[in-house]
Design an enzyme around this catalytic site. Structure first.
Site, PDB file in Angstrom:
ATOM      1  N   SER A   1       0.841  -1.198   0.000  1.00 38.15           N
ATOM      2  CA  SER A   1       0.000   0.000   0.000  1.00 38.15           C
ATOM      3  C   SER A   1       0.879   1.252   0.000  1.00 38.15           C
ATOM      4  O   SER A   1       2.101   1.163   0.191  1.00 38.15           O
ATOM      5  CB  SER A   1      -0.876   0.005   1.253  1.00 38.15           C
ATOM      6  OG  SER A   1      -0.044   0.194   2.394  1.00 38.15           O
TER       7      SER A   1
ATOM      8  N   ASP B   1      -1.320  -1.891  -3.951  1.00 36.69           N
ATOM      9  CA  ASP B   1      -2.678  -1.909  -3.380  1.00 36.69           C
ATOM     10  C   ASP B   1      -3.183  -0.470  -3.278  1.00 36.69           C
ATOM     11  O   ASP B   1      -2.484   0.413  -2.770  1.00 36.69           O
ATOM     12  CB  ASP B   1      -2.592  -2.553  -1.982  1.00 36.69           C
ATOM     13  CG  ASP B   1      -3.954  -2.851  -1.395  1.00 36.69           C
ATOM     14  OD1 ASP B   1      -4.912  -3.063  -2.163  1.00 36.69           O
ATOM     15  OD2 ASP B   1      -4.056  -2.888  -0.149  1.00 36.69           O
ATOM     16  N   HIS B   2      -4.385  -0.230  -3.749  1.00 36.19           N
ATOM     17  CA  HIS B   2      -5.016   1.093  -3.659  1.00 36.19           C
ATOM     18  C   HIS B   2      -4.142   2.222  -4.209  1.00 36.19           C
ATOM     19  O   HIS B   2      -3.931   3.245  -3.526  1.00 36.19           O
ATOM     20  CB  HIS B   2      -5.433   1.413  -2.210  1.00 36.19           C
ATOM     21  CG  HIS B   2      -6.540   0.549  -1.716  1.00 36.19           C
ATOM     22  ND1 HIS B   2      -7.845   0.712  -2.091  1.00 36.19           N
ATOM     23  CD2 HIS B   2      -6.529  -0.541  -0.909  1.00 36.19           C
ATOM     24  CE1 HIS B   2      -8.595  -0.225  -1.531  1.00 36.19           C
ATOM     25  NE2 HIS B   2      -7.820  -1.011  -0.816  1.00 36.19           N
TER      26      HIS B   2
ATOM     27  N   HIS C   1     -12.821  -2.399   5.049  1.00 37.08           N
ATOM     28  CA  HIS C   1     -11.450  -2.497   5.556  1.00 37.08           C
ATOM     29  C   HIS C   1     -11.425  -2.435   7.084  1.00 37.08           C
ATOM     30  O   HIS C   1     -12.266  -1.785   7.693  1.00 37.08           O
ATOM     31  CB  HIS C   1     -10.601  -1.354   4.985  1.00 37.08           C
ATOM     32  CG  HIS C   1     -10.372  -1.473   3.508  1.00 37.08           C
ATOM     33  ND1 HIS C   1     -10.970  -0.645   2.597  1.00 37.08           N
ATOM     34  CD2 HIS C   1      -9.626  -2.339   2.793  1.00 37.08           C
ATOM     35  CE1 HIS C   1     -10.588  -0.994   1.373  1.00 37.08           C
ATOM     36  NE2 HIS C   1      -9.775  -2.013   1.463  1.00 37.08           N
TER      37      HIS C   1
ATOM     38  N   HIS D   1     -11.979  -6.848  -1.630  1.00 32.86           N
ATOM     39  CA  HIS D   1     -11.182  -6.160  -0.604  1.00 32.86           C
ATOM     40  C   HIS D   1     -11.867  -6.361   0.747  1.00 32.86           C
ATOM     41  O   HIS D   1     -13.000  -6.813   0.825  1.00 32.86           O
ATOM     42  CB  HIS D   1     -11.100  -4.661  -0.920  1.00 32.86           C
ATOM     43  CG  HIS D   1     -10.117  -4.343  -1.992  1.00 32.86           C
ATOM     44  ND1 HIS D   1      -8.962  -3.643  -1.756  1.00 32.86           N
ATOM     45  CD2 HIS D   1     -10.106  -4.642  -3.314  1.00 32.86           C
ATOM     46  CE1 HIS D   1      -8.284  -3.519  -2.881  1.00 32.86           C
ATOM     47  NE2 HIS D   1      -8.961  -4.117  -3.856  1.00 32.86           N
ATOM     48  N   GLY D   2     -11.162  -5.956   1.788  1.00 34.13           N
ATOM     49  CA  GLY D   2     -11.752  -5.982   3.123  1.00 34.13           C
ATOM     50  C   GLY D   2     -12.217  -7.372   3.513  1.00 34.13           C
ATOM     51  O   GLY D   2     -13.282  -7.546   4.105  1.00 34.13           O
TER      52      GLY D   2
ATOM     53  N   SER E   1     -10.688  -9.821   5.466  1.00 30.21           N
ATOM     54  CA  SER E   1     -10.170 -10.531   6.643  1.00 30.21           C
ATOM     55  C   SER E   1     -11.333 -11.116   7.444  1.00 30.21           C
ATOM     56  O   SER E   1     -12.419 -10.533   7.506  1.00 30.21           O
ATOM     57  CB  SER E   1      -9.371  -9.572   7.537  1.00 30.21           C
ATOM     58  OG  SER E   1      -8.063  -9.395   7.030  1.00 30.21           O
TER      59      SER E   1
ATOM     60  N   ILE F   1      -6.200  -9.606   2.144  1.00 25.55           N
ATOM     61  CA  ILE F   1      -6.102  -9.847   3.590  1.00 25.55           C
ATOM     62  C   ILE F   1      -4.958  -9.018   4.177  1.00 25.55           C
ATOM     63  O   ILE F   1      -3.796  -9.206   3.814  1.00 25.55           O
ATOM     64  CB  ILE F   1      -5.870 -11.351   3.863  1.00 25.55           C
ATOM     65  CG1 ILE F   1      -7.090 -12.152   3.372  1.00 25.55           C
ATOM     66  CG2 ILE F   1      -5.615 -11.605   5.351  1.00 25.55           C
ATOM     67  CD1 ILE F   1      -6.866 -13.634   3.248  1.00 25.55           C
ATOM     68  N   ASP F   2      -5.311  -8.125   5.059  1.00 21.50           N
ATOM     69  CA  ASP F   2      -4.313  -7.335   5.779  1.00 21.50           C
ATOM     70  C   ASP F   2      -4.575  -7.390   7.287  1.00 21.50           C
ATOM     71  O   ASP F   2      -3.700  -7.756   8.071  1.00 21.50           O
ATOM     72  CB  ASP F   2      -4.343  -5.881   5.284  1.00 21.50           C
ATOM     73  CG  ASP F   2      -3.237  -5.050   5.916  1.00 21.50           C
ATOM     74  OD1 ASP F   2      -2.375  -5.623   6.622  1.00 21.50           O
ATOM     75  OD2 ASP F   2      -3.218  -3.821   5.726  1.00 21.50           O
TER      76      ASP F   2
END
Ligand code: G3H
Ligand code: 13P
Ligand code: ZN
Length: 309
Positions: free
Chosen positions: A50, A82-83, A180, A211-212, A214, A255-256
């Site tokens: 990111s 990313d982004h 997120h 995205h988002g 997790s 996944i972050d």
């Protein structure tokens, strides 16, 4: 094997009914944990960086660490922005050897998003780099931007064909209710699979990105709370929903937060049990191991990409 772009990886994932994990990387131990899991399980990987990670670690360090991972593992690895927030950021990453970039124009008008995304595609494709666009807006926190639930919006399926054909993007991130961060749902988790279905029907064979995604693994949240943290109400996307998405047109699952939670929970536990430790290796080694185990679980039980490298 050199870094690869996402083209072949996504084609195989789409046809095979599985998804690739796109893991955010910020330092050496995170990269090692992810790549050790991928190596043991022969899983293709997307390592994504990111803007915040670039600022924290310096893009040159991250690039070289990923090159080391490539050399040690021999896995097919995509190095992905990313982004991406601007054309210039995408160019800078492409010039430094990234094989995939996201241009996130989801906050722009439909026309502006198309124009910016197409500009990035026109620069990336002749250089062999794949591009991810986004339509719809996720809630949550990413970098310095916090998108409130009221300002978030689901992807409108009637827009996707025009967006993809006018921009030439290789994959599309859509908003179906994920967000997120570690606080994704106030009540019962709900995803709009009807939107995902409609989008997939309009774009047959085309890779979709979530995205988002997790799960906000409860075991780590409990550990953080037990060892002095404070995360009441943390909740992620249930694994059965992610498995359902991975079997569909979703080819990339981001996944972050789960990496952050695994690392932080393990370090908190370590210091609670060994308050006198001051050698970073003593607490970073178990944190790296926790990341490895969590990623191995994702690969085998959620993404289904083990053995696909
Ligand atoms: O989508 C955002 C990712 O979780 C990256 O977070 O910008 O704080 O590195 P970051
Ligand atoms: P999580 O916050 O759910 O891990 O999402 C990460 C992400 O989407 C990175 O782009
Ligand atoms: Zn994201």
């Amino acid at each position: 094997m050199p870094l690869v772009n996402s083209k072949e990886m996504f084609k195989k994932a789409y046809d095979g009914g599985y998804a690739i994990g796109a893991f955010n990387v910020n330092n050496m131990e995170i990269i090692q944990g992810i790549v050790e899991a991928g190596t043991d399980l022969k899983a293709p990987l997307i390592l994504q960086v990111s803007k915040g990670a670039r600022n924290y670690a310096n893009p040159v360090y991250l690039k070289k660490l990923v090159e080391a991972a490539l050399e040690v593992s021999g896995l097919p690895i995509v190095l992905h922005l990313d982004h991406g927030d601007s054309f210039d950021t995408c160019v800078s990453c492409i010039e430094s050897g990234f094989t995939s970039v996201m241009i996130d124009g989801s906050h722009l008008s439909f026309e502006e998003n198309i124009a910016l995304t197409k500009k990035v595609v026109d620069y990336a494709h002749p250089r062999g780099v794949t591009v991810e666009g986004e339509l719809g807006r996720l809630a949550g926190v990413e970098d310095d931007i916090k998108v409130s639930a009221e300002d978030s919006s689901y992807t409108q399926p009637e827009e996707v064909e025009e967006f993809v054909s006018k921009t030439g993007v290789d994959s599309l991130a859509i908003a179906i209710g994920t967000s997120h961060g570690a606080f994704k749902f106030k009540d019962e988790p709900k995803l709009r699979f009807d939107i995902l279905d409609e989008v997939s029907k309009k774009l047959p064979g085309f890779p979709i990105v979530l995205h988002g995604a997790s799960s906000v693994v409860p075991e780590f949240v409990e550990m953080i709370n037990k060892y002095g943290g404070d995360m009441p109400g943390a909740q992620g996307v249930p694994e059965d929903m992610l498995r359902q998405a991975a079997r569909s047109a979703v080819c990339k699952i981001n996944i972050d937060s789960d990496l952050r939670l695994a690392m932080t929970a393990t370090i908190r536990k370590h210091f609670a049990e060994h308050p006198a430790d001051f050698d970073p290796r003593q607490y970073l080694a178990p944190a790296r191991q926790a990341i490895k185990e969590m990623v191995a679980h994702k690969i085998t039980k959620v993404l289904g990409c083990d053995g696909k490298a």
